[in-house]
Design a protein around this motif. Structure first.
Motif, PDB file in Angstrom:
ATOM      1  N   GLY A   1       2.713  37.868  45.774  1.00 65.63           N
ATOM      2  CA  GLY A   1       1.693  37.301  44.628  1.00 65.63           C
ATOM      3  C   GLY A   1       2.097  37.755  43.400  1.00 65.63           C
ATOM      4  N   HIS A   2       2.934  38.616  43.094  1.00 64.36           N
ATOM      5  CA  HIS A   2       3.411  39.328  41.950  1.00 64.36           C
ATOM      6  C   HIS A   2       4.307  38.105  41.178  1.00 64.36           C
ATOM      7  N   THR A   3       4.563  38.373  39.871  1.00 64.03           N
ATOM      8  CA  THR A   3       5.474  37.765  38.961  1.00 64.03           C
ATOM      9  C   THR A   3       6.621  38.389  38.539  1.00 64.03           C
ATOM     10  N   VAL A   4       7.869  38.030  38.656  1.00 60.66           N
ATOM     11  CA  VAL A   4       9.029  38.879  38.198  1.00 60.66           C
ATOM     12  C   VAL A   4       9.652  38.144  36.921  1.00 60.66           C
ATOM     13  N   THR A   5       9.832  38.746  35.799  1.00 58.19           N
ATOM     14  CA  THR A   5      10.450  38.064  34.720  1.00 58.19           C
ATOM     15  C   THR A   5      11.493  38.981  34.270  1.00 58.19           C
ATOM     16  N   THR A   6      12.860  38.218  34.561  1.00 58.11           N
ATOM     17  CA  THR A   6      14.126  38.624  34.268  1.00 58.11           C
ATOM     18  C   THR A   6      14.308  38.792  32.897  1.00 58.11           C
ATOM     19  N   ILE A   7      14.904  39.684  32.335  1.00 56.55           N
ATOM     20  CA  ILE A   7      15.015  40.116  30.785  1.00 56.55           C
ATOM     21  C   ILE A   7      16.551  40.405  30.462  1.00 56.55           C
TER      22      ILE A   7
ATOM     23  N   LEU B   1       5.778  48.023  46.337  1.00 56.68           N
ATOM     24  CA  LEU B   1       4.526  47.083  46.830  1.00 56.68           C
ATOM     25  C   LEU B   1       3.552  47.965  46.969  1.00 56.68           C
ATOM     26  N   GLN B   2       3.429  49.037  47.717  1.00 58.51           N
ATOM     27  CA  GLN B   2       2.364  50.127  47.623  1.00 58.51           C
ATOM     28  C   GLN B   2       1.919  50.522  46.455  1.00 58.51           C
TER      29      GLN B   2
END
Length: 171
Positions: free
Chosen positions: A29-35, A167-168
């Motif tokens: 449920g997290h969002t990953v933004t590549t930079i 994740l923990q």
């Protein structure tokens, strides 16, 4: 609760060290933004199994917009650490005690940011001495969690443990 994860990445990243943890983060449920330096650029992993389109330019993002930092390995961290913008971005997460997840050669950015002193960490065997010179307490283990902030692993075989501990920490 969903977290926003910044991912510093460029060409020659280790394919599975990006794709597998990123998939685990998104599935949770997290969002990953590549930079990278250039938004919209297509970058390719060193195994040429993965290519991704960069979400944001380093100039358009601020560390305070994110909850955690993810640094995949391969040659990508070494290429990024020659640019002070990426080094300062990573340093900010370490200084603010936000979660940082670095695998394989990922800790190279943290070495350049001078943020490993006194911390327990691991990384790919070829950067062990560099990490020790940077003041890290190097451990040859599949995953090392330091101070409820820093999660590091050595290589692709360690990805399941790396993803589990990252994740923990995001909970």
């Amino acid at each position: 609760m969903s977290k926003k994860i910044a991912c510093l990445i460029t060409d020659m990243f280790e394919d599975s060290e990006y794709t597998e943890p990123a998939k685990a983060f998104v599935e949770a449920g997290h969002t990953v933004t590549t930079i990278e330096k250039e938004k919209g650029k297509t970058i390719t992993g060193k195994q040429e199994e993965a290519s991704i389109t960069v979400d944001e330019s380093i100039d358009a993002v601020r560390p305070e917009d994110f909850d955690a930092l993810f640094i995949p390995g391969g040659f990508s961290p070494d290429l990024l650490r020659e640019d002070g913008r990426f080094v300062n971005f990573a340093k900010s997460f370490m200084d603010e005690k936000k979660p940082v997840f670095a695998i394989c050669h990922g800790p190279q950015l943290l070495i350049t940011a001078r943020t490993l002193e006194g911390r327990s960490a691991t990384g790919y065997k070829s950067i062990k001495v560099d990490m020790e010179y940077a003041g890290a307490n190097y451990k040859d283990e599949e995953v090392v969690v330091c101070g409820n902030q820093l999660v590091t692993s050595r290589q692709p075989d360690d990805i399941p443990a790396f993803s589990r501990e990252a994740l923990q920490l995001l909970k």
